[in-house]
Design an enzyme around this catalytic site. Structure first.
Site, mmCIF file in Angstrom:
data_model
loop_
_atom_site.group_PDB
_atom_site.id
_atom_site.type_symbol
_atom_site.label_atom_id
_atom_site.label_comp_id
_atom_site.label_asym_id
_atom_site.label_seq_id
_atom_site.Cartn_x
_atom_site.Cartn_y
_atom_site.Cartn_z
ATOM 1 N N CYS A 83 95.473 -26.439 27.257
ATOM 2 C CA CYS A 83 94.968 -25.616 26.165
ATOM 3 C C CYS A 83 94.845 -26.448 24.890
ATOM 4 C CB CYS A 83 95.894 -24.426 25.929
ATOM 5 S SG CYS A 83 95.241 -23.223 24.729
ATOM 6 N N CYS A 87 100.111 -21.958 20.647
ATOM 7 C CA CYS A 87 100.779 -20.688 20.343
ATOM 8 C C CYS A 87 102.263 -20.791 20.700
ATOM 9 C CB CYS A 87 100.126 -19.553 21.116
ATOM 10 S SG CYS A 87 98.365 -19.386 20.770
ATOM 11 N N CYS A 90 103.573 -18.906 23.898
ATOM 12 C CA CYS A 90 102.765 -19.019 25.120
ATOM 13 C C CYS A 90 103.626 -18.862 26.378
ATOM 14 C CB CYS A 90 102.055 -20.372 25.151
ATOM 15 S SG CYS A 90 101.005 -20.581 26.624
#
Length: 350
Positions: A83, A87, A90
């Site tokens: 990714c 985040c 995650c």
């Protein structure tokens, strides 16, 4: 006197017959009562036998149903863990860089279709990262054009999607879900949904326009956490008008965002159940068990607070692998997991 003798004799004779008839009648009454009781007992026993038989059949059907693997109606295929966002909460982190060869992925999708799959959702990681979206596009086209699945969808952070991808593959895609946790850009940066000078909210609005232009149903996914739990998103959600807004509570997953071998630490993002319910209550006018397939096409069982993989469906088949998925088909249906998920059936006013 002799006149009365025949009469007396007849009276005696009649009396004798009456006595005999009375005995016969008593015997008949007793016999009839006995027969009625016998038939009633036989009927009761027959009824009890039928009830026991029906109960046994019900138990057998229930046991057979419990032994049958669940049907993978809707599958979330996380074909990559890589990714471009970071985040903090995650739950499916970049622990490997593995991606199946395209033909192997197609073979696995065919197995799932043969096992009863009706909806496939592609996710990651970030699914548009692999080959700049071409790998994903080929899978989307294969599922709609060759497998004829009623619903093909994608979950993405949206940062890598280009209009040329819509031109090539939008006709094969039913739903595009974009992850957006806040309409405050500073909050998005705090969460980890930031990429340099790019504005996540502005990009979301651009994607909404493309979905309308290319006739793809638009959906929003939001993870409610410590930094957005007090935010009121009603006005923005109404303006974007998604076909579905899915809201998740931030949770700890051992080995992903919690524990010694985790790549993320979700602790500072966690909220209580009461706080989450408060958020849902504020947005209740918009309110509305997942089957997760990883990059090796293994079902992930999340019931014990961590992800425990089954064997790959490419090695043992869908029916054998799905037994170890922890998937609760009844709960999936109860939470509304099966909805109108084909854009042909949504009847949208584009």
């Amino acid at each position: 006197m002799w006149v009365f003798k025949p009469i007396a004799f007849a009276g005696k004779l009649l009396s004798a017959f009456r006595l005999q008839l009375s005995c016969v009648w008593s015997s008949l009454v007793s016999l009839l009562l006995g027969l009625r009781a016998a038939f009633r007992l036989a009927g009761t026993e027959s009824s009890r036998h039928q009830s026991r038989k029906a109960a046994a059949e019900t138990r057998r059907e229930e046991e057979e149903g419990m032994n049958q693997p669940p049907t993978p109606l809707s599958v979330n295929y996380h074909f990559t863990r890589q990714c471009n966002y970071k985040c903090g909460f995650c739950f499916h982190t970049a622990k490997t860089s593995f991606v199946l060869p395209l033909e192997d992925a197609k073979r696995g999708l065919l197995l799932l279709k043969e096992a009863g799959m009706e909806k496939i959702n592609f996710s990651g990681g970030e699914p548009f990262l692999q080959d700049r979206g071409e790998y994903l596009g080929q899978l989307v086209k294969f599922c709609k054009e060759e497998l004829h699945l009623p619903s093909v969808s994608i979950v993405s952070n949206g940062s890598l999607i280009r209009e040329r991808w819509f031109r090539s593959y939008a006709e094969y895609l039913d739903i595009l879900a974009i992850s957006c946790d806040s309409f405050d850009e500073q909050v998005n940066v705090l969460i980890g949904r930031g990429q340099g000078k790019k504005n996540h909210v502005q990009n979301l609005q651009k994607l909404r326009t493309w979905c309308r232009d290319y006739r793809v149903a638009f959906k929003i996914n939001s993870v409610i956490n410590r930094f957005n739990v007090e935010e009121d998103m009603r006005e923005q959600i109404k303006a974007l008008n998604p076909v579905r807004w899915k809201v998740f509570q931030c949770l700890r997953i051992e080995g992903e965002n919690a524990g010694e071998d985790a790549l993320r630490e979700a602790e500072r993002f966690l909220i209580s159940d009461e706080e989450f319910e408060g958020f849902l209550h504020r947005h209740k006018e918009m309110k509305d068990s997942y089957l997760i397939l990883d990059e090796y096409m293994r079902f992930l069982n999340c019931r014990n607070g961590r992800k425990e993989p089954s064997k790959s469906i490419l090695d043992v088949g869908v029916e054998e692998a799905v037994k170890f998925s922890g998937f609760d088909e009844k709960m999936f249906l109860k939470r509304g997991g099966k909805y109108v998920w084909s854009k042909a059936d949504l009847q949208l006013d584009w």
